[in-house]
Design an enzyme around this catalytic site. Structure first.
Site, PDB file in Angstrom:
ATOM      1  N   CYS A 107      15.262  47.038  34.838  1.00 55.81           N
ATOM      2  CA  CYS A 107      15.546  47.137  33.335  1.00 55.81           C
ATOM      3  C   CYS A 107      14.891  46.003  32.690  1.00 55.81           C
ATOM      4  O   CYS A 107      15.085  44.821  33.228  1.00 55.81           O
ATOM      5  CB  CYS A 107      17.245  46.630  33.696  1.00 55.81           C
ATOM      6  SG  CYS A 107      18.228  46.499  32.164  1.00 55.81           S
ATOM      7  N   CYS A 118      26.398  43.567  18.643  1.00 61.23           N
ATOM      8  CA  CYS A 118      27.724  44.093  18.817  1.00 61.23           C
ATOM      9  C   CYS A 118      28.667  43.405  19.629  1.00 61.23           C
ATOM     10  O   CYS A 118      28.389  42.192  20.210  1.00 61.23           O
ATOM     11  CB  CYS A 118      27.140  45.290  20.204  1.00 61.23           C
ATOM     12  SG  CYS A 118      26.100  46.208  19.433  1.00 61.23           S
ATOM     13  N   GLU A 164      17.075  45.215  21.196  1.00 63.28           N
ATOM     14  CA  GLU A 164      17.024  46.432  20.488  1.00 63.28           C
ATOM     15  C   GLU A 164      15.554  46.953  20.552  1.00 63.28           C
ATOM     16  O   GLU A 164      14.913  46.812  19.583  1.00 63.28           O
ATOM     17  CB  GLU A 164      17.548  46.492  19.165  1.00 63.28           C
ATOM     18  CG  GLU A 164      17.493  47.668  18.485  1.00 63.28           C
ATOM     19  CD  GLU A 164      18.095  49.087  19.204  1.00 63.28           C
ATOM     20  OE1 GLU A 164      18.886  49.259  19.764  1.00 63.28           O
ATOM     21  OE2 GLU A 164      17.326  50.249  19.027  1.00 63.28           O
ATOM     22  N   CYS A 337      25.268  45.207  32.278  1.00 62.82           N
ATOM     23  CA  CYS A 337      24.978  45.547  31.098  1.00 62.82           C
ATOM     24  C   CYS A 337      25.883  44.813  30.096  1.00 62.82           C
ATOM     25  O   CYS A 337      26.919  44.291  30.155  1.00 62.82           O
ATOM     26  CB  CYS A 337      25.600  46.932  30.686  1.00 62.82           C
ATOM     27  SG  CYS A 337      24.797  48.275  31.548  1.00 62.82           S
TER      28      CYS A 337
HETATM   29  N1  SAH Z   1      20.260  47.511  22.218  1.00 60.80           N
HETATM   30  C1  SAH Z   1      20.082  48.604  23.081  1.00 60.80           C
HETATM   31  C2  SAH Z   1      20.171  48.317  24.640  1.00 60.80           C
HETATM   32  C3  SAH Z   1      21.566  47.840  25.152  1.00 60.80           C
HETATM   33  S1  SAH Z   1      22.104  47.382  26.689  1.00 60.80           S
HETATM   34  C4  SAH Z   1      21.436  49.626  22.582  1.00 60.80           C
HETATM   35  O1  SAH Z   1      22.204  48.913  22.027  1.00 60.80           O
HETATM   36  O2  SAH Z   1      21.630  50.642  23.233  1.00 60.80           O
HETATM   37  C5  SAH Z   1      22.529  48.810  27.224  1.00 60.80           C
HETATM   38  C6  SAH Z   1      24.090  49.283  27.066  1.00 60.80           C
HETATM   39  O3  SAH Z   1      24.842  48.332  27.465  1.00 60.80           O
HETATM   40  C7  SAH Z   1      24.157  49.589  25.704  1.00 60.80           C
HETATM   41  O4  SAH Z   1      24.927  50.684  25.417  1.00 60.80           O
HETATM   42  C8  SAH Z   1      25.025  48.450  25.324  1.00 60.80           C
HETATM   43  O5  SAH Z   1      26.073  48.784  24.359  1.00 60.80           O
HETATM   44  C9  SAH Z   1      25.938  48.330  26.614  1.00 60.80           C
HETATM   45  N2  SAH Z   1      26.882  46.939  26.719  1.00 60.80           N
HETATM   46  C10 SAH Z   1      26.524  46.243  26.274  1.00 60.80           C
HETATM   47  N3  SAH Z   1      27.474  45.036  26.513  1.00 60.80           N
HETATM   48  C11 SAH Z   1      28.094  45.686  27.308  1.00 60.80           C
HETATM   49  C12 SAH Z   1      29.291  44.922  28.192  1.00 60.80           C
HETATM   50  N4  SAH Z   1      29.850  43.821  27.889  1.00 60.80           N
HETATM   51  N5  SAH Z   1      29.528  45.974  29.018  1.00 60.80           N
HETATM   52  C13 SAH Z   1      29.224  47.044  29.159  1.00 60.80           C
HETATM   53  N6  SAH Z   1      28.255  47.623  28.595  1.00 60.80           N
HETATM   54  C14 SAH Z   1      27.819  47.005  27.652  1.00 60.80           C
END
Ligand code: SAH
Length: 354
Positions: A107, A118, A164, A337
């Site tokens: 990853c 977010c 991103e 994540c």
């Molecule tokens: N910028 C990309 C990659 C983000 S990481 C995107 O937005 O898709 C991959 C996933 O983990 C994304 O779906 C993101 O929203 C999620 N994620 C982020 N924070 C998290 C958390 N605290 N718990 C679970 N998933 C999370």
């Protein structure tokens, strides 16, 4: 001032040929150099033992090689390993190795921090420091493959680390070409998943690429109101437009788009949400990956109970949606994540708990 010397780790095979022939050397040396860098993960010209001493000296004088260096490595009880990389300018990023998902998976990050903010993601709290270069994105993989002795193994790559990927479009695409080159690690697009918050112009551009990675889209809500609240950068966007863009996205035989859906207790995990999600995805070749929130200090949401996660998943399955629940890996080492953040040092910007 930027360094005028070409960075060998940043060059695709054809670009490398131009540099090599420009030094008066034969074209085929480009393949050897690419192999040393990308397949073997070496970072110095003097390690390229099948090049003549004089070519090595010329390359040393005329070029640089930028390689992210591993400055910390933590292993989770579940086998997941988190790597801290320090970049040429002293900035740091994180990458995670997940040994059994069931494949081997890296990853990797595409930015230092992230501009998407977010509300449930720690990386989002950092804000964006800078984009990574293609060499730095691909560099995480070539260094990890070397450190873990996996250069000759099959593995998957997910662009789900910090950042991103579609906000750093050109460098991300170039990194994927570097990783796919047969002289290097030869990771084909089938084994790469790009996760995006859903930047529509960039998704349209991606769909025109000669080869396209698997696509994962962070949906996270079934009403515009909730999505706009969770993902402030989506405020100009309607879910319906995102779903329509996904309907237009080219898929090969049997491929599906993954919709990631973070589950936040009481926010987006109701029966009504499950029903709306089923309706929204009707007719789309999709699968839903539920991500029960990985809680962290400063994140003002909580993780639903396992029973609630299960109820939500069964609601989707009943509606005919292909659904899985992401098993959270490496939570004990902050590698799950949304937990990637550089703590300590000048980059620390973690918000205080509300
Ligand atoms: N910028 C990309 C990659 C983000 S990481 C995107 O937005 O898709 C991959 C996933 O983990 C994304 O779906 C993101 O929203 C999620 N994620 C982020 N924070 C998290 C958390 N605290 N718990 C679970 N998933 C999370």
């Amino acid at each position: 001032m930027s360094d005028p010397k070409p960075d060998l780790a940043e060059l695709e095979p054809a670009e490398l040929e131009t540099v090599v022939t420009g030094l008066g050397a034969k074209r085929f040396h480009a393949q050897q150099i690419f192999r040393w860098l990308h397949r073997r993960g070496h970072e110095r010209v003097d390690q390229m033992t099948d090049l003549s001493q004089s070519l090595r000296a010329q390359l040393d004088a005329a070029c640089t090689i930028t390689t992210p260096s591993v400055t910390d490595r933590v292993r989770s009880a579940d086998g997941t390993e988190k790597f801290l990389f320090t970049l040429g300018d002293g900035r740091t990023i994180e990458s995670v190795f997940i040994p059994d998902t069931p494949a081997l998976t890296f990853c990797v990050s595409t930015q230092v921090g992230c501009a998407m903010r977010c509300g449930f993601c720690l990386t989002g709290k950092m804000g964006l420091t800078r984009h990574l270069t293609a060499g730095e994105i691909a560099g995480q993989v070539r260094v990890l493959a070397r450190e873990l002795d996996l250069q000759d193994s099959r593995f998957n790559i997910v662009l789900m680390g910090m950042g991103e990927p579609l906000h750093n479009y050109d460098a991300t695409m170039k990194a994927l070409r570097l990783l796919a080159a047969p002289e290097g690690l030869a990771v084909t697009p089938k084994r790469v998943t790009l996760s995006t918050v859903g930047l529509l112009p960039a998704m349209a551009k991606l769909s025109e690429e000669p080869w396209i990675p698997n696509l994962a889209v962070s949906l996270h809500a079934t009403t515009d109101r909730v999505r706009h609240e969770l993902i402030p950068t989506s405020r100009q966007q309607r879910i319906a437009d995102l779903i329509n863009a996904c309907r237009r996205f080219p898929l090969k035989h049997r491929d599906r788009i993954t919709f990631e859906y973070v589950l936040l207790a009481g926010v987006n995990d109701t029966e009504a949400d499950a029903t709306r999600l089923v309706g929204m995805l009707r007719g789309l070749r999709a699968k839903v990956n539920l991500l029960p929130l990985n809680e962290a200090p400063g994140i003002p949401f909580s993780r639903p109970s396992d029973e609630q996660v299960d109820r939500f998943a069964r609601g989707l399955a009943r509606g005919g949606v292909n659904v899985s629940v992401r098993k959270s890996r490496g939570r004990d080492i902050g590698a799950a994540c949304g937990q990637l953040i550089i703590e300590g040092g000048p980059q620390r910007t973690v918000a205080a708990a509300p």
